[in-house]
Design a protein around this motif. Structure first.
Motif, PDB file in Angstrom:
ATOM      1  N   ASP A   1      -6.702  13.934  -4.370  1.00 15.55           N
ATOM      2  CA  ASP A   1      -5.546  13.532  -3.572  1.00 15.55           C
ATOM      3  C   ASP A   1      -5.856  13.642  -2.082  1.00 15.55           C
ATOM      4  N   ARG A   2      -7.098  13.315  -1.752  1.00 19.87           N
ATOM      5  CA  ARG A   2      -7.542  13.400  -0.362  1.00 19.87           C
ATOM      6  C   ARG A   2      -7.962  12.017   0.119  1.00 19.87           C
TER       7      ARG A   2
ATOM      8  N   ARG B   1      -4.801  10.087  -0.924  1.00 12.87           N
ATOM      9  CA  ARG B   1      -3.581  10.813  -0.546  1.00 12.87           C
ATOM     10  C   ARG B   1      -2.411   9.853  -0.393  1.00 12.87           C
TER      11      ARG B   1
ATOM     12  N   THR C   1       2.934  10.398  -5.050  1.00 11.06           N
ATOM     13  CA  THR C   1       2.027   9.418  -4.459  1.00 11.06           C
ATOM     14  C   THR C   1       2.280   8.021  -5.014  1.00 11.06           C
TER      15      THR C   1
ATOM     16  N   SER D   1       2.999  10.541   1.237  1.00 14.30           N
ATOM     17  CA  SER D   1       3.419  11.238   0.027  1.00 14.30           C
ATOM     18  C   SER D   1       4.888  11.589   0.111  1.00 14.30           C
TER      19      SER D   1
END
Length: 268
Positions: free
Chosen positions: A180-181, A185, A255, A263
Motif C-alpha cells: 500500500d505504498r 497507496r 483504497t 485513501s
C-alpha cells in the motif's frame, strides 16, 4: 508498385498476424505444459497486428503511424519482458491450471481455441486504434498530442507500479503484508489504470486522424477497460483474496480499485 490492399484485407492480415504468433505459442505450451505462456506474448500479438497495418497501409499519415507503432512497441516489449521475468521458473499460472482442470481430457487440443484462439481474436480487436489511425490521412494535430501524452503517461504509470510491486515482493520482510505504498497507496491496481490510459490515448490518436470515422475503434479501450475491471483483472484477482488475505479487506476499504485517489479517511 501494385495497388494498395483494401481496408478489410489489411484488417484480416492483422488477424492472421495475431493468429500465427498465438499458434506458435500454443505449440510451445504443449511442450512445456504451460498455457499461461500466452500472457507473455499477448502484447506482442497486438504489436504484430500494429506492425502489419503499418507496413500494408498507404503512408497517408506516416508521422502518426510511426508514433503509434513506437508507442505499441514500447508498451508491448515492456509488458512482455516484465511478465516473462515475473513468471520465470514458476510454472503454469494458477488461473490456467484451473482452466486446465475444468477442461479435461485433451486440454492441450482444447486450449488451441479456448485460450490461444480466443486471445488471438481479442488481440486483433484491441489493435483497432492502429488500424483506424494508420489508415487516416489527416495531419497530426492537438488531439494527437493529447493522445500521445495519455498513452505515454499510461506506460509510465503501469511501469512504475509494476517496479514498485516487484521491489516490495523482493523484500522478505514484506512477506504476508499488503503493498500500500507508492502508487499502490492511491489505487489498488495502478498497472490496470495505466493500461487503460494507454488504450484511450491510442484511440484519441485514431480520432485525431480519422475524425468521427474512427469512433468505431473505441471498441478497443472499452473492451480493455471492461476486461481489466470485470473479467480478467480486478474482479478475478480480488474474487477470493479477502478470504486468503484478511489484511487485504482493510486495503479494499480504504483504497480505490482503479482510479487513483486519496485513501478514505486520509487527510485531504
Amino acid at each position: 508498385m501494385g495497388e494498395n490492399p483494401g481496408f478489410m484485407t489489411v484488417s484480416l492480415a492483422g488477424l492472421a498476424a495475431t493468429a500465427v504468433l498465438a499458434f506458435a505459442t500454443w505449440l510451445a505450451s504443449l511442450a512445456r505444459r504451460d498455457a499461461s505462456l500466452i500472457d507473455r506474448v499477448w502484447s506482442l500479438c497486438i504489436l504484430a497486428a500494429a506492425g502489419t497495418y503499418f507496413f500494408l497501409l498507404p503512408p497517408q499519415a506516416s508521422a502518426r503511424a510511426l508514433c503509434m507503432l513506437l508507442i505499441a512497441a514500447a508498451w508491448a516489449v515492456r509488458l512482455s519482458a516484465f511478465i516473462s521475468w515475473r513468471n520465470w521458473g514458476h510454472g503454469e499460472d494458477r488461473r490456467y491450471r484451473q482452466i486446465r482442470e475444468r477442461n479435461q481430457p485433451n486440454f492441450g487440443l482444447k486450449s488451441l481455441y479456448l485460450v490461444f484462439g480466443l486471445q488471438a481474436v481479442l488481440a486483433w480487436i484491441v489493435s483497432a486504434p492502429f488500424l483506424a489511425g494508420m489508415s487516416a490521412g489527416a495531419a497530426m494535430n492537438a488531439l494527437d498530442a493529447i493522445g500521445i501524452a495519455l498513452a505515454v503517461f499510461g506506460i509510465a504509470f503501469e511501469s512504475i507500479g509494476d517496479a514498485q510491486m516487484a521491489r516490495f515482493k523482493a523484500n522478505v520482510a514484506n512477506k504476508g503484508q499488503v503493498m500500500d505504498r507508492g502508487l499502490w497507496r492511491y489505487t489498488r491496481h495502478p498497472n490496470y489504470f495505466g493500461e487503460a490510459c494507454v488504450w484511450w490515448g491510442l484511440w484519441l490518436m485514431a480520432m485525431a486522424g480519422a475524425g468521427w470515422g474512427g469512433a468505431w475503434a473505441a471498441v478497443s479501450p472499452v473492451l480493455m477497460t471492461v476486461l481489466l475491471l470485470k473479467v480478467s483483472g480486478v474482479s478475478l484477482l480480488e474474487k477470493d483474496i479477502g478470504e486468503r488475505r484478511p489484511a487485504y479487506r482493510d486495503y479494499i476499504a480504504r483504497t480505490n480499485a482503479f482510479l487513483p485517489g486519496l485513501s478514505r479517511g486520509e487527510p485531504r
